[in-house]
Each structure stands twice: as structure tokens, then as C-alpha cells.
Enzyme design. Structure first.
Site, PDB file in Angstrom:
ATOM      1  N   HIS A  13       1.892   6.836   3.171  1.00 44.45           N
ATOM      2  CA  HIS A  13       1.301   8.175   3.121  1.00 44.45           C
ATOM      3  C   HIS A  13       1.926   9.117   4.156  1.00 44.45           C
ATOM      4  O   HIS A  13       2.798   8.714   4.944  1.00 44.45           O
ATOM      5  CB  HIS A  13      -0.216   8.111   3.261  1.00 44.45           C
ATOM      6  CG  HIS A  13      -0.697   7.360   4.462  1.00 44.45           C
ATOM      7  ND1 HIS A  13      -0.477   7.795   5.751  1.00 44.45           N
ATOM      8  CD2 HIS A  13      -1.366   6.181   4.559  1.00 44.45           C
ATOM      9  CE1 HIS A  13      -1.017   6.930   6.587  1.00 44.45           C
ATOM     10  NE2 HIS A  13      -1.543   5.943   5.894  1.00 44.45           N
ATOM     11  N   HIS A  35       2.375   7.970   7.643  1.00 39.89           N
ATOM     12  CA  HIS A  35       3.506   7.088   7.928  1.00 39.89           C
ATOM     13  C   HIS A  35       4.792   7.891   8.046  1.00 39.89           C
ATOM     14  O   HIS A  35       5.652   7.582   8.867  1.00 39.89           O
ATOM     15  CB  HIS A  35       3.651   6.020   6.835  1.00 39.89           C
ATOM     16  CG  HIS A  35       2.504   5.053   6.798  1.00 39.89           C
ATOM     17  ND1 HIS A  35       1.756   4.835   5.670  1.00 39.89           N
ATOM     18  CD2 HIS A  35       1.966   4.272   7.759  1.00 39.89           C
ATOM     19  CE1 HIS A  35       0.810   3.935   5.933  1.00 39.89           C
ATOM     20  NE2 HIS A  35       0.917   3.576   7.203  1.00 39.89           N
ATOM     21  N   LYS A  54       0.835  -1.196   0.000  1.00 38.72           N
ATOM     22  CA  LYS A  54       0.000   0.000   0.000  1.00 38.72           C
ATOM     23  C   LYS A  54       0.871   1.247   0.000  1.00 38.72           C
ATOM     24  O   LYS A  54       2.081   1.188   0.173  1.00 38.72           O
ATOM     25  CB  LYS A  54      -0.920  -0.003   1.218  1.00 38.72           C
ATOM     26  CG  LYS A  54      -1.995  -1.066   1.140  1.00 38.72           C
ATOM     27  CD  LYS A  54      -3.079  -0.728   2.123  1.00 38.72           C
ATOM     28  CE  LYS A  54      -4.075  -1.859   2.285  1.00 38.72           C
ATOM     29  NZ  LYS A  54      -4.903  -1.664   3.462  1.00 38.72           N
TER      30      LYS A  54
HETATM   31  N1  ARG Z   1      -0.170  -0.309   9.742  1.00 39.24           N
HETATM   32  C1  ARG Z   1      -1.062   0.595  10.406  1.00 39.24           C
HETATM   33  C2  ARG Z   1      -1.522   1.686   9.443  1.00 39.24           C
HETATM   34  O1  ARG Z   1      -0.894   1.933   8.460  1.00 39.24           O
HETATM   35  C3  ARG Z   1      -0.432   1.273  11.589  1.00 39.24           C
HETATM   36  C4  ARG Z   1      -0.073   0.362  12.714  1.00 39.24           C
HETATM   37  C5  ARG Z   1      -0.057   1.041  14.026  1.00 39.24           C
HETATM   38  N2  ARG Z   1       0.328   0.208  15.106  1.00 39.24           N
HETATM   39  C6  ARG Z   1      -0.423  -0.686  15.698  1.00 39.24           C
HETATM   40  N3  ARG Z   1       0.117  -1.401  16.669  1.00 39.24           N
HETATM   41  N4  ARG Z   1      -1.688  -0.837  15.421  1.00 39.24           N
HETATM   42  O2  ARG Z   1      -2.542   2.304   9.700  1.00 39.24           O
END
Ligand code: ARG
Length: 579
Positions: A141, A144, A138
Site C-alpha cells: 500500500h 509501504h 498482502k
Molecule cells: N510489515 C509491517 C507492515 O506492513 C511493517 C514493519 C515495520 N518494521 C518493524 N520492525 N516492525 O505494517
């Protein structure tokens, strides 16, 4: 150093008011400097002493301040003690201020400000910081990117204050999206393209298969099949998934390196899919699960048990969800790393998710959930590059570097450097970071390349520019004058005093950042330092001054440079030598 003066004042107050020294430390702070008029060095809040039970809480606060000020006598450290508005202000002996503040910079390897007694009240231990956490195939963005630089800052800060820090990246590497990706790869994937540019290729496949799935039942079925095979650990599906994950991590490692960020652990949702099922069992065993009419399993988090607030942990087909894996992951991390605190960094849209996560952990009897924290941040609008929308982290880095290179080639002050690309990249990154850290993390902001890359103004470019200028001054004068004694009476100009007074605040600023995990305190501090240095640089020349004056000034500048560099590093910026 700052702590010497704080201790001395506290000791004096302790003798006069018959309370332990430590009672006064929190009430004392260095006075923010002003360029226009001289200010005292420290101030004591009488209100804080009343709150702390040192002074009676009733009675006129101003009268208390005045009476205390007259009781405190000047001595060979404190030159002036006066009552202000509900405060007592202290001015130290100027020569002693110069001497004490510059002492640490004469020796090698001292971490100015980091050994402050202010930090003795902070708990030290193992801090796990989870940040960045992109999703495979993905888009990477703006959220991130923010998570990456904010998390890195928090990790750096905690580390410099003496904690053992574990930096963790929690990849989105599981879930239905992998069904789509797997099925998509079977249809449109190419091993060759994958080797060539893994992130781009996976993204393309993912976009394409999503589009197809909208109108094509067969594609949706294939995706469902693929995910089922994954859930059942079927060899071929697993090995494709494994390969895609590995290649992605390998690519990310490279890009993070450009940013100056590293991770100790690349974990991910996939690691916890089995444990997620055990979590559901445990929740069931503890009587915390309710089954809904739709066949899903939920944890009721409402205080009265009316399901007004609840969290779904199991789908009707028995598969786990994002939160289920997060519960499992938290418990697993506690077991593995024995952290004293854990910090998650994501945008504010996930606030509720983390709130519920911590509530569920508590309900399960994990009291350490209290020491888990979600640091959330606002949205960034308009992060794009010349070629359009940002899809990969690399796009942003490339754009920052290209723009900075162009600015450098147009600027008259640019020095020739060995590696202009590298310099442009580092300066570009610092611009990005400072823009992001200037406001409250919770606030949204508008991404603006032109503004962030300005050489003047409170930008990362300005910090880098000041640092490079100081480094060049030091180089041109054969080092920082380390070791040799300097004569403090040669640094009594207001321009240099105000820098030293400003440096008195460094430990307080770090302390404040450690309390609320907001980088803006440090950004403001460093920007101000750069402004003060710029004025001093003009008025206190090194070149052409008598040797002893030059030596003393050089020490002042090299001290400022080292605080600037250390502060920048905590923010996640690599200071450049030339630009
Ligand atoms: N991968 C998730 C996203 O892009 C963020 C993860 C955040 N951390 C967690 N432990 N849920 O939205």
C-alpha cells in the site's frame, strides 16, 4: 567553497572576541537569496553567541551587534560587514566568491559540499535503516511506498555524510496470515500461476481464502492446522512457505531495482520466531512479565505499575506477537551489525508500537535503545491508477511511466532519447518522490497524478527537465570546461552571483536534513536552484559569447548541474541526460 568563507569569518571573530573559532561556526549561516535584490552572503546570529556564552546574555542585543560590527574590519576576503537585526552580515569579495565557489568544479571527483566542516560535529558510524517492509501475499500500500522512498533517502543521506549504512527490508513473513495462505494455496493454488506471476497469484489466493474463512469453519481450521505445522517446522509446510517467500523476494528485488532502491539484507519476522521465545524467557527472568487473567503475558510499562500502559508479548496459546519478534529482531541486529544507530521507517499508526518497543528494550537494560529512532510519516489519500486501486508497487511504477510517456509525446520540447520508456520511468519516479517529499513527513497528503507530473511548478519533472537542459548545454559545448582556468571577473552579473550564494547553503541544507531527517529542505533547495538556473540560462548565454566568457559561464552551469545531480541522487532520483 562555503567552508573557506565560514572559516575565514570564524577566524576573524575568534581574534576579536578571543574565543575558539568553533564557537562561531554554529552561529553563522549563509543568507537565503532573493531574486529581487542583492543580499549579503553570511549572517551571524548575535543571539546564538549570547546563548553560547561568547557574548554577555544581558544588555541590548542590537547595541551588541552594532559594536561588534564596528570592531570587525574589512579585509581582502570580506568586503562589507554590517549590523542587521540582531545579526552581523558579511559580504565577501565578489571575485573571490566566484573563484572559490567554482574551484571544486574545475577538478574531477570533488564532492561539492560534502566535505564541509559542519559535518565534523555529526557522529559517524554504522547506521541501520529498516524500510519498505511489505507483507508477503498482502497489498503493497501507499504506506509501504512512502516507507521505501523515505528510507532510501535517509540511507542515501547518511551514506553521503560518511556513515556506513545497512539497508534492511523486514518482511512480514510470519504469523497467522501464513496459516491462511498455506491452507489457501493447498486448495486454490497453482504452481503454474505462481511461476507466471507470483505476487498476483499469492494475493489472489490470500484474498480468496480470507473470504472463504469468513463463512467456512473448515477453512479456518485448516489455516490453524497449517500454522501449527509451520510453528513445528513440519517439512512440507516449511518448504511451501520457503518457496513462497523466495519467489516473493525475487519479484520484489526486480521492482525495487526499477525504483533504484536496493537492500543489503532481506530479513523478516520469521527469522526471529525462536528468539522471540527466548526474549519472553528473559523478560520473565528479569521480573518484567505479568500474566493476565486471560492467560496472556504482558510487560507493564506504566510508571506506577498499575498496567495503565502495557504491551502484550505472548498470546494465551504461547505464540509470539509482532512486538515480541521486534524485540528479538532489535537485539539480534545489535549483535550482528553492531550499529551505532537504528532507524525504522513506517507510517504514524505504528508510533505507539515503536515507543513501546524502545521502552521494553530499555527496561531490559539495552541502553542502546536510546539510539533507535522511529521516523514516522502521514497517510496518502487517493493513490490509485486508471485500472483502480493500487495493489502492487509495480502498478504505481507502470502508471507513472505510462502517464509520463504520454506527456512526453505531447510536449513540443521533448528530445528524442534512446530509450523513452526508461526516461519516462525515471522522470515519473522523480515526480512521485518530489510530491512525497515536499511537505513535512508527518503530514498527510492527497495523491495527485496531474499535479505531480506538471513540467512547470515545483515538481520532480521540473528538476529532471532542468538537469537535462544543463547536460545538453554541457554536451553541446564539448564538456564542462574542466581543468582550464576561468576568469572570475567574467561572472559578476547578479544572475550568476545569486546562484553561487545559493550554493553556499548546500552544506547547511544537508546538515539540517541530517538533523531532522526531513527531505523537504533539500527539495526546496534544489527547486530554488533550478529556478535560479532557468533565469541565468536565459540571460547568460554560452553560445555566441566570446570564448573566455563562454568558458566561465559553462563552469557556472556545470557546477550547478553537478550539485543538482548530487542532490537528486540523495533524494533517490536518477537524473536523466535528455528528455
Ligand atoms: N510489515 C509491517 C507492515 O506492513 C511493517 C514493519 C515495520 N518494521 C518493524 N520492525 N516492525 O505494517
Amino acid at each position: 567553497m562555503a567552508c573557506f568563507f565560514r572559516r575565514t569569518i570564524a577566524a576573524k571573530l575568534s581574534r576579536t572576541l578571543h574565543h575558539p573559532e568553533d564557537a562561531f561556526i554554529p552561529a553563522l549561516s549563509a543568507v537565503p537569496v532573493s531574486k529581487k535584490h542583492p543580499s549579503p552572503d553570511f549572517r551571524l546570529s548575535v543571539g546564538a553567541l549570547r546563548l553560547g556564552g561568547v557574548l554577555p546574555a544581558d544588555g541590548d542585543i542590537q547595541a551588541q551587534a552594532e559594536s561588534l560590527a564596528t570592531k570587525l574590519k574589512r579585509d581582502n576576503v570580506l568586503d562589507e560587514i554590517s549590523a542587521g537585526q540582531g545579526t552581523i552580515t558579511f559580504k565577501t569579495h565578489r571575485q573571490l566568491l566566484v573563484q572559490r565557489m567554482l574551484e571544486p568544479f574545475g577538478k574531477e571527483g570533488t564532492e561539492f559540499g560534502l566535505d564541509s566542516e559542519l559535518f565534523s560535529t555529526l557522529k559517524k558510524g554504522t547506521t541501520l535503516v529498516e524500510f519498505s517492509s511489505p507483507n508477503i501475499a498482502k497489498k503493497f500500500h501507499a504506506g509501504h511506498l512512502r516507507s521505501t522512498i523515505i528510507g532510501n533517502f535517509i540511507a542515501n543521506l547518511k551514506e553521503s555524510l560518511g556513515n556506513h549504512v545497512i539497508r534492511m527490508n523486514y518482511l512480514g513473513d510470519w504469523g497467522m496470515q501464513f496459516g491462511l495462505l498455506g491452507a489457501g494455496f493447498d486448495q486454490f493454488g497453482s504452481q503454474e500461476k505462481l511461476e507466471e506471476n507470483p505476487l498476483q497469484h499469492l494475493f489472489d489466493v490470500y484474498v480468496r481464502v480470507n473470504r472463504e474463512a469468513e463463512s467456512n469453519e473448515d477453512v479456518r481450521r485448516a489455516a490453524g492446522d497449517f500454522f501449527r505445522k509451520l510453528e513445528q517446522r513440519e517439512d512440507r509446510a516449511m518448504s511451501l512457505w520457503q518457496q513462497l517467500r523466495e519467489m516473493t523476494v525475487k519479484e520484489y528485488r526486480q521492482v525495487y531495482k526499477r525504483l533504484g532502491v536496493h537492500f543489503d539484507v532481506y530479513s523478516g519476522e520469521s527469522f526471529h520466531r525462536d528468539q522471540a521465545q527466548q526474549v519472553v524467557q528473559r523478560l520473565h527472568g528479569q521480573g518484567l512479565l505479568k500474566t493476565t487473567e486471560r492467560g496472556t503475558a504482558v510487560v507493564d510499562l506504566s510508571p506506577t505499575g498499575d498496567m495503565s500502559s502495557c504491551s502484550t508479548v505472548l498470546r494465551s496459546d504461547g505464540t509470539s506477537l509482532y512486538i515480541t519478534r521486534d524485540i528479538a529482531a532489535a537485539i539480534d541486529r545489535k549483535d550482528k551489525f553492531q550499529f551505532d544507530e537504528m532507524i525504522y521507517v513506517t507510517d504514524k499508526s505504528q508510533q505507539n508500537h515503536f515507543h513501546q518497543l524502545f521502552q521494553i528494550l530499555q527496561a531490559m537494560g539495552h541502553s542502546w535503545a536510546e539510539r533507535c529512532q522511529h521516523v514516522s510519516f502521514g497517510l496518502v489519500q487517493g493513490m490509485s491508477t486508471r485500472s483502480g486501486e493500487v495493489v502492487f508497487l509495480e502498478d504505481v511504477l507502470d502508471e507513472a511511466r505510462a502517464r509520463m510517456l504520454r506527456n512526453m509525446s505531447q510536449s513540443k520540447t521533448t528530445k528524442t532519447t534512446d530509450d523513452p520508456e526508461d526516461t519516462a520511468e525515471k522522470v515519473g519516479m522523480s515526480a512521485l518522490i518530489v510530491q512525497d517529499f515536499r511537505g513535512l513527513l508527518e503530514s498527510d497528503y492527497k495523491f495527485d497524478w496531474d499535479r505531480m507530473l506538471q513540467a512547470q511548478g515545483d515538481t520532480g519533472v521540473f528538476l529532471q527537465y532542468t538537469h537535462a537542459r544543463l547536460r545538453s548545454l554541457i554536451r553541446n559545448n564539448n564538456g564542462s570546461g574542466e581543468g582550464g582556468e576561468i576568469d572570475p571577473s567574467l561572472l559578476l552579473e547578479q544572475r550568476s552571483i545569486v546562484i553561487l550564494q545559493h550554493l553556499l547553503r548546500f552544506d547547511e541544507v544537508l546538515y539540517q536534513s541530517a538533523q531532522d531527517l526531513q527531505p523537504r529542505h533539500l527539495v526546496n533547495f534544489l527547486t530554488k536552484l533550478c529556478h535560479l538556473v532557468a533565469s541565468a540560462h536565459k540571460e547568460l548565454p554560452v553560445k555566441g559569447s566570446p570564448q573566455s566568457v563562454a568558458q566561465a559561464r559553462l563552469r557556472l552551469f556545470s557546477g550547478s548541474c553537478s550539485v543538482l545531480a548530487n542532490g537528486m541522487k540523495i533524494l533517490g532520483i536518477s537524473p536523466v541526460e535528455k528528455m
